[in-house]
Design an enzyme around this catalytic site. Structure first.
Site, PDB file in Angstrom:
ATOM      1  N   HIS A   1      13.375  -0.226  -1.691  1.00 21.38           N
ATOM      2  CA  HIS A   1      11.987  -0.694  -1.741  1.00 21.38           C
ATOM      3  C   HIS A   1      11.421  -0.270  -3.094  1.00 21.38           C
ATOM      4  CE1 HIS A   1      11.794  -1.551   2.655  1.00 21.38           C
ATOM      5  NE2 HIS A   1      12.665  -0.549   2.704  1.00 21.38           N
TER       6      HIS A   1
ATOM      7  N   HIS B   1      13.781  -9.880   0.957  1.00 26.91           N
ATOM      8  CA  HIS B   1      12.914  -8.746   1.268  1.00 26.91           C
ATOM      9  C   HIS B   1      13.356  -7.486   0.555  1.00 26.91           C
ATOM     10  CE1 HIS B   1      11.041 -11.190   4.319  1.00 26.91           C
ATOM     11  NE2 HIS B   1      12.189 -11.376   4.923  1.00 26.91           N
TER      12      HIS B   1
ATOM     13  N   HIS C   1      19.424  -0.029   1.644  1.00 21.71           N
ATOM     14  CA  HIS C   1      18.616  -0.995   0.903  1.00 21.71           C
ATOM     15  C   HIS C   1      17.519  -0.260   0.146  1.00 21.71           C
ATOM     16  CE1 HIS C   1      16.536  -0.814   4.892  1.00 21.71           C
ATOM     17  NE2 HIS C   1      15.494  -0.699   4.099  1.00 21.71           N
TER      18      HIS C   1
END
Length: 304
Positions: free
Chosen positions: A119, A82, A117
């Site tokens: 995106h 993801h 993280h």
């Protein structure tokens, strides 16, 4: 020792795999709420930020302690299908982890680093989860912190003040950003889903942050992945971090197990009755008694 690391990496990635498989297509995102009721909540993230609609106030600065220190202990990158997540092993860390306080966070409470993280989009005109003044950037980084009054991430997710996430936008430029080298040089080692690799050079959080953190937007929202817990105080900086076209494409060489790992951003959520504040230091604030004596704790997160 390996068991300790496995136990720790689950909360660092916000339990992407622990909460089941999910996709980012429009069809898939509509199904999130079927398994996680909070994903259909009233105060979800991300949202569209507007400088014209945000409430400008001379809020306290966000203090980032330990951000200039080299991250101690093994620092690993993981491709969880993801996102790309950076994690540390708390059990092996020799120093206190970086933490933040200030802004509109609860007074006298520190929020400790849990991980970060990214995106990003398959194309340069999309990728970030939040939109700022109509602009969607090619990538957005989330640096996750847990309110230290809660013993662990699972407990923190049960409270509105459980987490704060720093949102950083990346903007494309011709020149490469050398501060990203430690991460980018490790990406080929995690090309496939469920792979991880240790960074072979030291890194500081400050090297990944924008130069100007004095101005920021803040609002109450949620995780942007299942379980979508409404436990996040968001802090987003309008000053961007540079990344070259070549560097951006390295993220697009990763696999999620079926196809290219990209476009891993959630669609915009309704802002509802929430307020968005923006920290600004304007000259007229200095002559306004109410602004000089601003009581942050008295401010409301929602329009009445």
């Amino acid at each position: 020792m390996m068991l300790l690391y496995v136990l720790f990496i689950i909360p660092l990635t916000l339990a992407h795999s622990a909460y089941g498989d999910f996709g980012y297509s429009r069809r898939h995102q509509h199904t999130w709420a079927q398994e996680h009721k909070a994903c259909a909540g009233k105060w979800q993230s991300p949202i569209a930020l507007s400088s014209a609609r945000a409430v400008a106030l001379p809020l306290p600065a966000v203090e980032m302690i330990g951000y200039h220190n080299l991250l101690s202990g093994p620092v690993k990158l993981t491709n969880n299908g993801h996102s790309v997540a950076l994690s540390l092993n708390k059990a092996l860390s020799k120093k206190r982890l970086p933490f933040v306080f200030g802004g509109m966070l609860n007074k006298d409470q520190d929020y400790e680093l849990e991980g970060l993280h990214f995106h990003w989009g398959i194309k340069n005109n999309r990728g970030s989860e939040h939109i700022l003044n109509g602009i969607r950037f090619p990538m957005e980084m989330h640096v996750i912190h847990r309110n230290m009054k809660y013993p662990d991430l699972a407990s923190a997710l049960q409270h509105e003040d459980g987490l704060t996430v720093l949102g950083i936008f990346f903007q494309l430029q011709e020149e490469e950003n050398e501060h990203l080298y430690p991460i980018l040089r490790t990406l080929p080692n995690i090309q496939w889903i469920n792979t991880e690799a240790e960074l072979n050079v030291s890194i500081t959080l400050a090297s990944l942050m924008p130069r100007d953190t004095e101005i920021f937007y803040t609002y109450r929202g949620s995780l942007t992945t299942p379980p979508c817990s409404e436990a996040v105080t968001w802090i987003l900086f309008p000053t961007t971090v540079p990344i070259s076209f070549r560097q951006m494409n390295k993220f697009r060489m990763l696999s999620n197990g079926e196809e290219v790992l990209a476009d891993n951003f959630r669609r915009l959520q309704d802002i509802g009755n929430r307020k968005v504040y923006v920290r600004r230091i304007e000259p007229y604030f200095a002559s306004n008694v109410e602004m000089i004596d601003l009581n942050v704790e008295s401010l409301q997160w929602y329009w009445q």
